[in-house]
Design an enzyme around this catalytic site. Structure first.
Site: not given
Ligand code: NAD
Length: 370
Positions: A77, A182
């Protein structure tokens, strides 16, 4: 020195590098956690306030996420200090400077995260080449546009149905959050015969026990409207999405939305986690004790990372969909089977599976972590 080694355990981190260039106001850090399975992949997070410790935690999460997705990548990261909404020229200078400073660290592949996007990845590609999440014109696979994560999630549901006595065809689904994840998850599940009875976004919930028209909702959302402007349906506040009885509940918005204070309001058989850490560990435990099956986030929402790894190999969209389907199905089945056999939470089974895969890869290495 001791402070940095406070972060260390038997898996990593392998390298912690701080980058400072006062000439352009650059301050950032890279943590390469573990590269036993391959070069590490993890996003560049740009934010005004971030610590090296947070970067290390996120890098570890990527080690497990990539291993759980069965990718030949380790975890890493980067964090870059600054307001991501700063003038574009200044942001470009910082990002170009940051990746140039890390040019030699071949064990880390840049990717987008909070505060960075595909345009930023384009600048990195121009400077050092080692990056995923590129714009389509540079060979990137636009994972949100094609619905990579929602597609994977629908396969996780398909596998999970065998473990909780339900059938997707005719199952009532409730979806919290109607963005990239979604929207596509709902669409793919509807194609398999599920019926969306409630959907929410940041402005509220729309509920109709007879089913909502997903195409109409997507069109309305693309036109810049909220899901609550859809008719016919009952408009409710955002929090009401938790109370609606259904067969499958899909969190696809924010972290920590289900906690000990509201977990007992959920009335469902299966939860498949699209968002990252949408349910606290204690709440997940409570659900497990009630017999509600959970497919944890880093198993169910791995479509995005699998897509990025496919892009890195130079393959296209069709190969990404094949890889997502194959890996999501295999990993979901392995996790749920182990959880059932050992009577443990699927999250614990998934973490153990990821750790085992990292440790197996480490066993072939002279230096274990790298
Ligand atoms: P997005 O920004 O495209 O969509 C987020 C949606 O959530 C929007 O519809 C927004 O209105 C809604 N929302 C925000 N706050 C809400 C609230 N309080 N209640 C209900 N809805 C709310 O984001 P996305 O890419 O769909 O990501 C959603 C989640 O999934 C995030 O947690 C993200 O970290 C995670 N995730 C995304 C991907 C990916 O491929 N995009 C992959 C893995 C995990």
């Amino acid at each position: 020195m001791n402070d940095i080694f406070k972060l260390a355990d038997d898996l990593g981190p392998l390298k912690v590098i701080h980058v400072h260039e006062p000439g352009i106001g650059l301050k950032g850090a890279l943590v390469v956690d573990n590269v036993a399975r391959g070069p590490s992949v993890g996003g560049v997070r740009m934010t005004a306030d971030v610590t090296t410790e947070e970067c290390a935690r996120l890098a570890r999460a990527m080690t497990f996420k990539n291993a759980a997705a069965d990718l030949q990548h380790g975890g890493g990261k980067t964090v870059l200090m600054g307001d991501p909404k700063m003038p574009k020229e200044q942001k470009e200078t910082l990002i170009r400077g940051f990746c140039c400073a890390l040019r030699e660290v071949e064990q880390y592949i840049f990717a987008p995260d909070m505060g960075t996007d595909e345009e930023c990845m384009g600048w990195i590609r121009d400077e050092i080449g080692r990056v995923v999440g590129l714009p389509r014109e540079l060979g990137g696979i636009p994972l949100d546009e094609i619905g990579a994560t929602g597609f994977g999630l629908s396969h996780a549901v398909d596998v999970a149905q065998d473990f909780c006595d339900l059938k997707i065809k005719g199952a009532r689904i409730v979806v919290q959050g109607f963005g990239a994840v979604g929207k596509h998850a709902t669409k793919f599940l509807c194609e398999a015969g599920a019926i969306p009875v409630a959907i929410s976004d940041s402005t509220g919930t729309i509920h109709n026990p007879d089913g909502l028209d997903v195409d109409a909702l997507i069109a309305s959302k693309s036109a810049g409207k909220s899901v609550t402007e859809y008719v016919p349906g009952e408009r409710l506040d955002g929090d009401a999405i938790i109370d609606i009885e259904c067969d499958i509940w899909i969190p696809a918005a924010r972290p920590d939305v289900i906690h000990e204070g509201n977990v007992n309001r959920l009335n469902t058989k299966l939860i498949v986690q699209g968002a990252n850490i949408p349910i606290t560990y204690a709440a997940e435990k409570a659900l497990h004790q009630k017999g509600i099956l959970n497919v944890p986030d880093f198993i169910a929402n791995a479509g995005g990372v699998i897509c990025a790894a496919t892009e890195y190999q130079g393959a296209g969209e069709a190969a990404a969909f094949t890889a997502i389907e194959e890996k999501l199905r295999r990993n979901t089945r392995e996790v749920l089977q182990t959880a059932l056999q050992d009577q443990i939470m699927p999250r614990d089974a998934a973490l153990a599976m990821a750790r085992r895969r990292v440790e197996q890869a480490m066993s072939y290495r002279r230096w274990h972590i790298f």
